[in-house]
Design an enzyme around this catalytic site. Sequence first.
Site, PDB file in Angstrom:
ATOM      1  N   ASN A  99     -92.511 -27.360  -4.830  1.00 47.34           N
ATOM      2  CA  ASN A  99     -92.565 -28.639  -4.127  1.00 47.34           C
ATOM      3  C   ASN A  99     -93.095 -29.648  -5.137  1.00 47.34           C
ATOM      4  OD1 ASN A  99     -92.995 -30.771  -2.405  1.00 47.34           O
ATOM      5  ND2 ASN A  99     -94.753 -29.862  -1.369  1.00 47.34           N
ATOM      6  N   LYS A 485     -90.023 -46.596  14.621  1.00 46.29           N
ATOM      7  CA  LYS A 485     -89.792 -45.421  15.475  1.00 46.29           C
ATOM      8  C   LYS A 485     -88.351 -45.408  15.956  1.00 46.29           C
ATOM      9  CE  LYS A 485     -92.467 -43.368  14.752  1.00 46.29           C
ATOM     10  NZ  LYS A 485     -93.707 -43.638  14.061  1.00 46.29           N
ATOM     11  N   LYS A 603     -91.718 -34.551   6.944  1.00 46.07           N
ATOM     12  CA  LYS A 603     -93.112 -34.961   7.122  1.00 46.07           C
ATOM     13  C   LYS A 603     -93.871 -34.718   5.824  1.00 46.07           C
ATOM     14  CE  LYS A 603     -96.259 -35.248  10.924  1.00 46.07           C
ATOM     15  NZ  LYS A 603     -95.819 -36.555  11.423  1.00 46.07           N
TER      16      LYS A 603
HETATM   17  C1  F6R Z   1     -93.075 -42.443  10.374  1.00 41.01           C
HETATM   18  C2  F6R Z   1     -93.956 -41.631   9.555  1.00 41.01           C
HETATM   19  C3  F6R Z   1     -94.122 -41.984   8.121  1.00 41.01           C
HETATM   20  C4  F6R Z   1     -95.553 -41.674   7.659  1.00 41.01           C
HETATM   21  C5  F6R Z   1     -95.702 -41.909   6.155  1.00 41.01           C
HETATM   22  C6  F6R Z   1     -97.118 -41.659   5.688  1.00 41.01           C
HETATM   23  O1  F6R Z   1     -93.083 -42.029  11.691  1.00 41.01           O
HETATM   24  O2  F6R Z   1     -94.517 -40.682  10.021  1.00 41.01           O
HETATM   25  O3  F6R Z   1     -93.799 -43.313   7.867  1.00 41.01           O
HETATM   26  O4  F6R Z   1     -96.437 -42.486   8.369  1.00 41.01           O
HETATM   27  O5  F6R Z   1     -94.829 -41.073   5.460  1.00 41.01           O
HETATM   28  O6  F6R Z   1     -97.517 -40.353   5.964  1.00 41.01           O
HETATM   29  P1  F6R Z   1     -99.042 -39.949   6.024  1.00 41.01           P
HETATM   30  O7  F6R Z   1     -99.636 -40.633   7.188  1.00 41.01           O
HETATM   31  O8  F6R Z   1     -99.030 -38.455   6.164  1.00 41.01           O
HETATM   32  O9  F6R Z   1     -99.663 -40.408   4.743  1.00 41.01           O
END
Ligand code: F6R
Length: 608
Positions: A99, A485, A603
């Site tokens: 990764n 969203k 994610k």
């Molecule tokens: C949209 C979403 C992404 C995250 C972004 C930051 O629904 O989830 O825009 O908010 O990739 O991710 P984190 O919060 O994990 O740093």
Amino acid sequence: MCGIIGYIGKQPAGPILMSGLRRLEYRGYDSSGIALVSKGGLKVHKAQGKLAQLEKLLPKRLAGTLGIGHTRWATHGEPSDANAHPHCDETGRIAVIHNGIIENAPQLRARLESDGHTFLSETDTEVLAHLIAASGEEALEQRVREALLAVQGTYGIAVVDRDQPDRLVVARNGSPVILGIGEREMFVASDVSALVRHTRQVVHLDDREIAVLEMGGFRTLTLDDQPTDKQPLTISAGQEQYEKDGFDHYLLKEIHAQPEACERTLRGRIDRQFNTAHLGGLDLPPRELLDIRRIKILGCGSAYYAGMVGANMIETLTRVPCDAEPAAEFRYRNPVIEKDVLYMAVSQSGETFDTLAAAQEVQRKGGRVLGVVNAVGSTIARQCDGGIYVHAGPEVSVASTKTFTCSLLAFALFGLHLGRIRDVSPGEGRRLCDALLALPEQIRQVLDQSDAIQQIAVEHLAHNHSAFYIGRAGCYPIALEGAQKMKEISYVHAEAYPASELKHGPLALVSPETPTVALIPHDDLLEKSLSSVEEIRARRGPVIAVTHAGDTRITERADAVIEVPKTESVLDPVLLSIPLQLLAYHAAVALGRDVDQPRNLAKSVTVE
Ligand code: F6R
């Protein structure tokens, strides 16, 4: 982004790897694969597409108690069988999952090719397999170490060697690698979600660290071959938190989990004696807080939008100038770091590469960074100089919902804490404490309207090509988040604007086929918001008003109205954001979208 899982122990590794990949699929779903080491040698199975494709082609019996598995979000090379991980060297001795991004892969590959190596994929990862196989070292960990010394870029890798079936070697630089300690068995994953069903004892690797996992335990060393001492951490999240609990989608479960999640964010943090917030992790005494002249919040995507709302809350409550900026943009503009500026890094996963890099840039220049992070023990949480855990609980669906809302509460708590040290009066503090504590129940009241919101989503949004979202002040970032969203899970194009900006251009696109979701809290700007609605109506644009009860001018003018309970104005964005999540969810379901795993996304974006 890319899921990694590995196992060494007494049990058959195949089922453990596959169940781990199921948990990790939200981190990437372009392809998946596993490699197993057994008496019969090293066997690799991989397939383009979702995990179900790999499941289809696996033999019934998978031999081996040592193995690695990967689910991919494509960076180098399109999604295909050939580009799926694991990648092997030509002799089929070494298998690697990865990764991250190896930045000097083209140069390394050219060198290896001129030495006679043949490559089967377009990935940067295959280079690693060749480098490790070509090493003159004996022990696998030394081979890996030598290979990594030649590499520039980011990686979380797991490596097996057919000829050394007693060990699994993993390494990290910039991409998360977490060891799970079992009873005479060891696990590794890029995310604790894949470990919780096996163990609660975990160890987070640090950058430039290598770990050797054997049945009886593990040892760690640096890339410079120095042993390191790692203390295991006990994780609290249980397996049940990763189930759908009867909901059709994780997203819906997470939207409905918001009242309890917000209760967790607030728990133990409201100080009724002084009507302030108690934030134990800040590590910043009041005297130092008083010295702060400005606050800058950094994050990406929805976390950045949460930061924008947070900036508005903090500035309103403290009168300390506060703004938010996308972490990657901040980092690359050679930012000026000042002593009396406080920086805050906001992240659900705590692993987002750009947010982490921005925090490191601030610290490198002598600045202080507080984290507003959901994942306990994550890289950003550990990197920061203190912070606020959001405690939203694990978020599985790719689109962020409950963490967004809980992050707003974390910022409000911080605003209250700092505000009560500065300008906020005890009476105002008491009102804010009351309002914060009432939010979970008020969110429940909004969620109770899910059926009505579904009808609005289907009737007014799902079947249009495009929609506008408008809001003002603290509600403008809520409009941005609502549009985000809608785009990411339903693929309906949605654009957010400050309501005041419509007439400066976007109004040209308003038509009966372009609905506008208008956020209209009953606050100082109500009359102005109503004027914007009039402008849209004059162009025959449908309006879906998300507002408070009690103003007939809104019900008379809007095509659909969603009412949320009133709270303190500074907290209005929290409640106004909930219907927008439901609108996006129901539009996506009506359009038959893959709600939890939208196309092209994953994610936790651990690459640049
Ligand atoms: C949209 C979403 C992404 C995250 C972004 C930051 O629904 O989830 O825009 O908010 O990739 O991710 P984190 O919060 O994990 O740093």
